[in-house]
Design a protein around this motif. Structure first.
Motif, PDB file in Angstrom:
ATOM      1  N   ASN A 123       6.602   5.940  -4.642  1.00  0.00           N
ATOM      2  CA  ASN A 123       6.746   4.322  -4.728  1.00  0.00           C
ATOM      3  C   ASN A 123       6.789   3.947  -3.233  1.00  0.00           C
ATOM      4  N   LEU A 124       6.126   3.088  -2.915  1.00  0.00           N
ATOM      5  CA  LEU A 124       6.271   2.672  -1.534  1.00  0.00           C
ATOM      6  C   LEU A 124       6.597   1.257  -1.523  1.00  0.00           C
ATOM      7  N   SER A 125       7.459   0.734  -0.783  1.00  0.00           N
ATOM      8  CA  SER A 125       8.073  -0.684  -1.005  1.00  0.00           C
ATOM      9  C   SER A 125       7.227  -1.331   0.292  1.00  0.00           C
ATOM     10  N   LEU A 126       6.404  -2.256  -0.349  1.00  0.00           N
ATOM     11  CA  LEU A 126       5.785  -3.261   0.486  1.00  0.00           C
ATOM     12  C   LEU A 126       5.526  -4.663   0.021  1.00  0.00           C
ATOM     13  N   ASP A 127       6.099  -5.455   0.543  1.00  0.00           N
ATOM     14  CA  ASP A 127       6.065  -6.871   0.065  1.00  0.00           C
ATOM     15  C   ASP A 127       5.106  -7.886   0.421  1.00  0.00           C
ATOM     16  N   SER A 128       4.632  -7.405   1.757  1.00  0.00           N
ATOM     17  CA  SER A 128       3.548  -8.119   2.431  1.00  0.00           C
ATOM     18  C   SER A 128       2.591  -7.439   3.159  1.00  0.00           C
ATOM     19  N   LEU A 129       1.339  -7.949   3.189  1.00  0.00           N
ATOM     20  CA  LEU A 129       0.190  -7.305   3.972  1.00  0.00           C
ATOM     21  C   LEU A 129       0.147  -7.760   5.292  1.00  0.00           C
ATOM     22  N   ASP A 130       0.901  -8.977   5.713  1.00  0.00           N
ATOM     23  CA  ASP A 130       0.723  -9.746   7.012  1.00  0.00           C
ATOM     24  C   ASP A 130       2.040  -9.451   7.860  1.00  0.00           C
ATOM     25  N   ARG A 131       1.738  -8.905   8.891  1.00  0.00           N
ATOM     26  CA  ARG A 131       2.670  -8.354   9.701  1.00  0.00           C
ATOM     27  C   ARG A 131       3.885  -9.222  10.057  1.00  0.00           C
ATOM     28  N   GLN A 132       3.362 -10.577  10.149  1.00  0.00           N
ATOM     29  CA  GLN A 132       4.569 -11.476  10.639  1.00  0.00           C
ATOM     30  C   GLN A 132       5.481 -11.871   9.316  1.00  0.00           C
ATOM     31  N   ARG A 133       4.845 -11.926   8.240  1.00  0.00           N
ATOM     32  CA  ARG A 133       5.664 -12.041   7.039  1.00  0.00           C
ATOM     33  C   ARG A 133       6.561 -10.938   6.937  1.00  0.00           C
ATOM     34  N   LEU A 153      -0.911   8.657   2.443  1.00  0.00           N
ATOM     35  CA  LEU A 153      -0.719   9.003   1.053  1.00  0.00           C
ATOM     36  C   LEU A 153      -1.697   9.066   0.252  1.00  0.00           C
ATOM     37  N   LEU A 154      -2.605   8.323   0.102  1.00  0.00           N
ATOM     38  CA  LEU A 154      -3.639   7.864  -0.828  1.00  0.00           C
ATOM     39  C   LEU A 154      -4.551   9.167  -0.422  1.00  0.00           C
ATOM     40  N   ASP A 155      -4.927   9.401   0.881  1.00  0.00           N
ATOM     41  CA  ASP A 155      -5.733  10.396   1.259  1.00  0.00           C
ATOM     42  C   ASP A 155      -5.351  11.847   0.899  1.00  0.00           C
ATOM     43  N   ALA A 156      -3.903  11.861   0.861  1.00  0.00           N
ATOM     44  CA  ALA A 156      -3.308  13.218   0.514  1.00  0.00           C
ATOM     45  C   ALA A 156      -3.584  13.244  -0.886  1.00  0.00           C
ATOM     46  N   GLY A 157      -3.659  12.487  -1.600  1.00  0.00           N
ATOM     47  CA  GLY A 157      -3.798  12.741  -3.134  1.00  0.00           C
ATOM     48  C   GLY A 157      -2.697  12.312  -3.977  1.00  0.00           C
ATOM     49  N   PHE A 158      -1.714  11.520  -3.439  1.00  0.00           N
ATOM     50  CA  PHE A 158      -0.645  11.263  -4.214  1.00  0.00           C
ATOM     51  C   PHE A 158      -0.915   9.895  -5.157  1.00  0.00           C
ATOM     52  N   GLU A 159      -0.148   9.988  -6.247  1.00  0.00           N
ATOM     53  CA  GLU A 159      -0.250   8.791  -7.029  1.00  0.00           C
ATOM     54  C   GLU A 159       0.958   7.536  -6.376  1.00  0.00           C
ATOM     55  N   VAL A 160       0.489   6.921  -5.790  1.00  0.00           N
ATOM     56  CA  VAL A 160       0.887   5.869  -5.047  1.00  0.00           C
ATOM     57  C   VAL A 160       1.013   4.383  -5.954  1.00  0.00           C
ATOM     58  N   LYS A 161       2.452   3.945  -5.742  1.00  0.00           N
ATOM     59  CA  LYS A 161       2.697   2.727  -6.551  1.00  0.00           C
ATOM     60  C   LYS A 161       3.274   2.110  -5.437  1.00  0.00           C
ATOM     61  N   LEU A 162       2.753   0.778  -5.195  1.00  0.00           N
ATOM     62  CA  LEU A 162       3.461  -0.151  -4.341  1.00  0.00           C
ATOM     63  C   LEU A 162       4.170  -1.094  -4.912  1.00  0.00           C
ATOM     64  N   PRO A 177      -3.885 -10.888  -2.458  1.00  0.00           N
ATOM     65  CA  PRO A 177      -4.383  -9.848  -1.459  1.00  0.00           C
ATOM     66  C   PRO A 177      -3.861  -8.315  -1.872  1.00  0.00           C
ATOM     67  N   LEU A 178      -2.515  -8.285  -2.130  1.00  0.00           N
ATOM     68  CA  LEU A 178      -1.930  -6.873  -2.608  1.00  0.00           C
ATOM     69  C   LEU A 178      -2.799  -6.800  -3.860  1.00  0.00           C
ATOM     70  N   ALA A 179      -2.946  -7.636  -4.986  1.00  0.00           N
ATOM     71  CA  ALA A 179      -3.682  -7.090  -6.061  1.00  0.00           C
ATOM     72  C   ALA A 179      -5.165  -6.828  -5.702  1.00  0.00           C
ATOM     73  N   ARG A 180      -5.669  -7.345  -4.687  1.00  0.00           N
ATOM     74  CA  ARG A 180      -7.115  -6.716  -4.424  1.00  0.00           C
ATOM     75  C   ARG A 180      -7.170  -5.424  -3.791  1.00  0.00           C
ATOM     76  N   LEU A 181      -6.137  -4.822  -3.381  1.00  0.00           N
ATOM     77  CA  LEU A 181      -6.043  -3.297  -2.978  1.00  0.00           C
ATOM     78  C   LEU A 181      -6.501  -2.404  -3.979  1.00  0.00           C
ATOM     79  N   THR A 182      -6.335  -3.056  -5.182  1.00  0.00           N
ATOM     80  CA  THR A 182      -6.664  -2.050  -6.341  1.00  0.00           C
ATOM     81  C   THR A 182      -8.138  -1.994  -6.569  1.00  0.00           C
ATOM     82  N   GLU A 183      -8.776  -2.742  -5.973  1.00  0.00           N
ATOM     83  CA  GLU A 183     -10.327  -2.913  -6.035  1.00  0.00           C
ATOM     84  C   GLU A 183     -10.921  -1.406  -5.479  1.00  0.00           C
ATOM     85  N   ARG A 190       2.536  -3.020  -8.045  1.00  0.00           N
ATOM     86  CA  ARG A 190       3.803  -3.501  -8.746  1.00  0.00           C
ATOM     87  C   ARG A 190       4.322  -4.503  -8.317  1.00  0.00           C
ATOM     88  N   PHE A 191       4.372  -5.662  -9.184  1.00  0.00           N
ATOM     89  CA  PHE A 191       5.038  -7.056  -8.836  1.00  0.00           C
ATOM     90  C   PHE A 191       6.240  -7.076  -9.535  1.00  0.00           C
TER      91      PHE A 191
END
Length: 333
Positions: A123-133, A153-162, A177-183, A190-191
């Motif tokens: 589980n990786l805590s990440l609240d924004s994809l914008d560096r300033q925010r 982590l994704l390349d290594a095959g882990f099940e990653v939950k943001l 934008p975070l939801a679009r990562l799942t595309e 996870r919000f």
């Protein structure tokens, strides 16, 4: 042939199967929703559980039916020699799964060790994809390290939950934008509803971004988002956007709609057992161990408090001796 294992239940018939174990109260970020800007008064090392004590506690709990351990903090990788501890933890009979919750700042170099240990979920805590925010939320300019960690982590095959805490006036523009990562990535975004564990006392008299409003916001951009079946004991409502590789979860952490199936307990870094996130601690396990208690007697103490577990987070909060004021970093995420 299946192994016949013991399983303890609480007074509401819920199995106790999942331990969230905080290995430190220290963190290298200063997320405003978790602690004050100046940080918190960290405990002296002697007041924290040793690795040996954590291994003993986990072994005793495994004998009661705990099968999964999630390592939390603070930030787990701040603690010295964590991988060595994880190797020993994986050897405990009865523990089938070890997971990690991390902010990703220090995690990248340990990825090979985590693979060898058998950790599958991060589980990786990440609240924004914008560096300033990201900087404004965490008060640290560490976004590049966290982003690099995510993709490795994704390349290594882990099940990653943001894990992204949804905050009025802070990161609402990041939800889409975070939801679009799942595309394009097999990631679960996870919000999470914001909670009052920032070390300054309860300061959210009204929760503006409930799990329902989060979903409604996502539906404005993804009207065909579909509800999925929620796994047993899940804290999240699960969704998927048709054609996307990953999934979306919404966690009603403040609304507390998932309490009826909760199979989790928490052990803080200082050795306090919490049978609910919202209680103020029900058993000082550290002092019991240091007083010389036997494993059998410790097991009976666990059974005793499990039979007094509140039915939900509201009852636990009402039973507290004081208002919610602690930092999430002292509780264990």
């Amino acid at each position: 042939m299946p192994i016949d294992r013991p399983q303890i239940y609480d007074n509401h018939g819920r199995p106790i199967q999942y331990l969230r174990l905080a290995v430190t109260d220290r963190c290298n970020l200063r997320c405003f929703y978790c602690m004050p800007e100046e940080g918190i008064a960290y405990l002296p090392k002697k007041q924290l559980l040793t690795y040996e004590e954590m291994l003993r506690i986990t072994s005793v709990l495994a004998g009661l039916g705990v099968r999964k351990v999630r390592i939390t903090g603070g930030e787990p990788f701040v603690r010295h020699q964590l991988p060595n501890f994880l190797y020993q933890l994986a050897d405990i009979e009865g523990i089938d799964e070890i997971a990690i919750t991390t902010n990703g700042v220090l995690t990248q170099k340990y990825i090979p060790d985590l693979k060898k240990i058998g950790v599958k979920t991060i589980n990786l805590s990440l609240d924004s994809l914008d560096r300033q925010r990201f900087y404004e939320i965490t008060r640290r300019d560490e976004f590049p390290k966290v982003e690099a960690c995510l993709y490795e982590l994704l390349d290594a095959g882990f099940e990653v939950k943001l894990n992204a805490v949804v905050m009025e006036g802070r990161n609402i523009e990041d939800l889409i934008p975070l939801a679009r990562l799942t595309e394009k990535y097999p990631v679960s975004v996870r919000f999470i509803e914001e909670m009052p564990f920032n070390g300054e006392g309860s300061h959210y008299p009204t929760l503006h971004w409930t799990y329902r409003r989060i979903l409604e916001h996502l539906q404005t951009e993804f009207p065909d988002i579909q509800k999925q079946i929620d796994p047993l004991n899940s804290t999240a409502y699960h969704y998927q956007i048709p054609g996307f590789l990953g999934s979306i979860g919404i966690i009603a952490a403040f609304s507390r709609t998932f309490c009826g199936t909760c199979n989790r307990i928490r052990m803080t870094a200082q050795g306090t057992l919490k049978t609910c996130l919202y209680d103020d601690g029900v058993l000082n396990v550290r002092d019991l161990i240091r007083s010389g208690i036997s494993d059998e007697a410790l097991q009976q103490e666990f059974i005793r408090v499990f039979q007094k577990r509140p039915k939900d987070g509201y009852e636990a909060e009402n039973n507290r001796q004081s208002l919610v004021h602690e930092s999430m970093t002292t509780i264990g995420g």
